[in-house]
Design a protein around this motif. Structure first.
Motif, mmCIF file in Angstrom:
data_model
loop_
_atom_site.group_PDB
_atom_site.id
_atom_site.type_symbol
_atom_site.label_atom_id
_atom_site.label_comp_id
_atom_site.label_asym_id
_atom_site.label_seq_id
_atom_site.Cartn_x
_atom_site.Cartn_y
_atom_site.Cartn_z
ATOM 1 N N ARG A 162 0.697 7.416 -7.254
ATOM 2 C CA ARG A 162 0.769 6.994 -5.846
ATOM 3 C C ARG A 162 1.354 8.108 -4.971
ATOM 4 N NH1 ARG A 162 -1.834 4.454 -2.873
ATOM 5 N NH2 ARG A 162 -1.994 2.806 -4.425
ATOM 6 N N ARG A 163 2.369 8.783 -5.496
ATOM 7 C CA ARG A 163 2.985 9.877 -4.722
ATOM 8 C C ARG A 163 1.961 10.984 -4.446
ATOM 9 N NH1 ARG A 163 7.716 8.438 -7.309
ATOM 10 N NH2 ARG A 163 7.273 9.614 -9.213
ATOM 11 N N LEU A 164 1.120 11.272 -5.440
ATOM 12 C CA LEU A 164 0.101 12.315 -5.254
ATOM 13 C C LEU A 164 -0.962 11.872 -4.248
ATOM 14 C CD1 LEU A 164 -0.314 13.351 -9.008
ATOM 15 C CD2 LEU A 164 0.851 14.655 -7.199
ATOM 16 N N VAL A 165 -1.284 10.582 -4.282
ATOM 17 C CA VAL A 165 -2.257 10.037 -3.325
ATOM 18 C C VAL A 165 -1.666 10.099 -1.922
ATOM 19 C CG1 VAL A 165 -3.498 7.947 -2.619
ATOM 20 C CG2 VAL A 165 -3.315 8.530 -5.063
ATOM 21 N N ASP A 166 -0.427 9.625 -1.793
ATOM 22 C CA ASP A 166 0.220 9.595 -0.476
ATOM 23 C C ASP A 166 0.419 11.007 0.076
ATOM 24 O OD1 ASP A 166 0.238 6.871 -0.625
ATOM 25 O OD2 ASP A 166 2.367 6.683 -1.147
ATOM 26 N N GLY A 167 0.607 11.959 -0.837
ATOM 27 C CA GLY A 167 0.792 13.350 -0.408
ATOM 28 C C GLY A 167 -0.519 14.066 -0.127
ATOM 29 N N GLY A 168 -1.639 13.355 -0.300
ATOM 30 C CA GLY A 168 -2.940 13.949 0.005
ATOM 31 C C GLY A 168 -3.440 14.915 -1.057
ATOM 32 N N GLN A 169 -2.782 14.938 -2.230
ATOM 33 C CA GLN A 169 -3.212 15.885 -3.261
ATOM 34 C C GLN A 169 -4.383 15.373 -4.086
ATOM 35 O OE1 GLN A 169 1.108 15.953 -3.878
ATOM 36 N NE2 GLN A 169 0.669 17.795 -5.067
ATOM 37 N N VAL A 170 -4.516 14.043 -4.165
ATOM 38 C CA VAL A 170 -5.675 13.479 -4.861
ATOM 39 C C VAL A 170 -6.272 12.352 -4.019
ATOM 40 C CG1 VAL A 170 -4.601 13.941 -7.119
ATOM 41 C CG2 VAL A 170 -4.521 11.654 -6.186
#
Ligand SMILES: C[C@@]1(CC(=O)O)c2cc3[nH]c(cc4nc(cc5[nH]c(cc(n2)[C@H]1CCC(=O)O)[C@@](C)(CC(=O)O)[C@@H]5CCC(=O)O)C(CC(=O)O)=C4CCC(=O)O)c(CCC(=O)O)c3CC(=O)O
Ligand SMILES: NC(=O)C1=CN([C@@H]2O[C@H](COP(=O)(O)OP(=O)(O)OC[C@H]3O[C@@H](n4cnc5c(N)ncnc54)[C@H](O)[C@@H]3O)[C@@H](O)[C@H]2O)C=CC1
Length: 187
Positions: free
Chosen positions: A88-96
């Protein structure tokens, strides 16, 4: 209703469009066979920068492997109804990119590499079989012989990367990887 097509070297029939539960019985053995005969893998280093990688499932295994894909510059797309806090953190950070739904066969289209890491063996079987049809290499996290690639235990030091892959014994691979890392430190 699903159109199916024979797949030349196994006779497994794969759906051309859509995917119904009933289709699974025809493909659950996965892409197959040669792996159980003990042929070693042919090791390569994938340069994934700017290339699409599909990750099916967004749990523990996905969370462990996605950072390495991102480090290689891959464009990671996660398809999973739920994701862990780490993902979720990666999604929220726009990385995935993330699509919050069950995977469909068409999701494999365009991917250079696929991780089938859902917790449903039938779903992983469908993904691996579809990737096989597309000539896209695929790791199957729940049952390695059903995929066409494996994730090695890796480490980098001093400009070198070591990768250890064994016969479905990740703990041994990790021990050997760590021993090699000590050698790299002394080199
Ligand atoms: C064959 C392979 C194919 C692939 O998935 O790519 C595979 C397969 C399977 N692993 C299973 C279980 C676990 N694997 C780990 C850990 C790692 N697994 C990794 C690689 C590979 N695992 C591939 C090559 C391995 C090789 O040949 O050496 C590592 C090295 C790399 C990475 O994942 O990044 C990473 C260590 C990373 C690190 O520490 O650095 C843990 C520990 C944990 O999760 O904490 C468990 C939990 C159980 C336990 O503790 O034993 C199961 C049973 C699943 C089930 O029970 O349903 C299968 C399925 C099967 O064997 O068919
Ligand atoms: N190869 C390896 O290194 C390891 C493999 N495993 C195996 O890998 C699988 C996944 O393990 P974890 O990540 O720990 O599971 P998990 O429970 O943390 O995550 C499962 C994920 O699959 C998703 N999912 C479920 N149905 C789906 C569908 N139809 N389409 C797309 N996504 C779907 C869930 O939403 C969730 O994000 C398990 O089958 C387990 O047996 C487990 C540990 C290590």
């Amino acid at each position: 209703m699903t159109d199916t097509r024979s797949w030349w070297h196994t006779g497994i029939r794969l759906p051309v469009t859509g995917w119904e539960e009933d289709d699974i019985s025809t493909m659950s053995t996965g892409p197959v066979a040669d792996r159980s005969e003990g042929a070693p893998g042919y090791l390569v280093s994938l340069y994934l920068a700017g290339r699409d990688v599909l990750v099916v499932g967004g749990g523990v295994v996905a969370g462990r492997r996605i950072p390495a894909l991102l480090a290689a510059g891959a464009r990671v797309r996660v398809v999973a109804p739920q994701v862990s806090d780490e993902v979720r953190r990666l999604v929220d950070g726009g990385q995935v990119a993330h699509e919050s739904r069950p995977v469909r066969p068409g999701d494999v289209d365009g991917a250079w590499y696929v991780l089938a890491a859902s917790d449903d063996p039938q779903v992983n079987a469908m993904v691996a079989a579809t990737a096989e049809r597309n000539h896209t290499f695929c790791v199957r996290a729940d049952w390695a012989p059903g995929g066409s690639a494996s994730t090695p235990a890796t480490a980098s030091a001093g400009g070198l990367t070591v990768a250890v892959v064994g016969n479905r014994d990740p703990h041994r691979s990790v021990r050997v990887r760590d021993a090699l890392l000590r050698v790299l430190g002394e080199e």
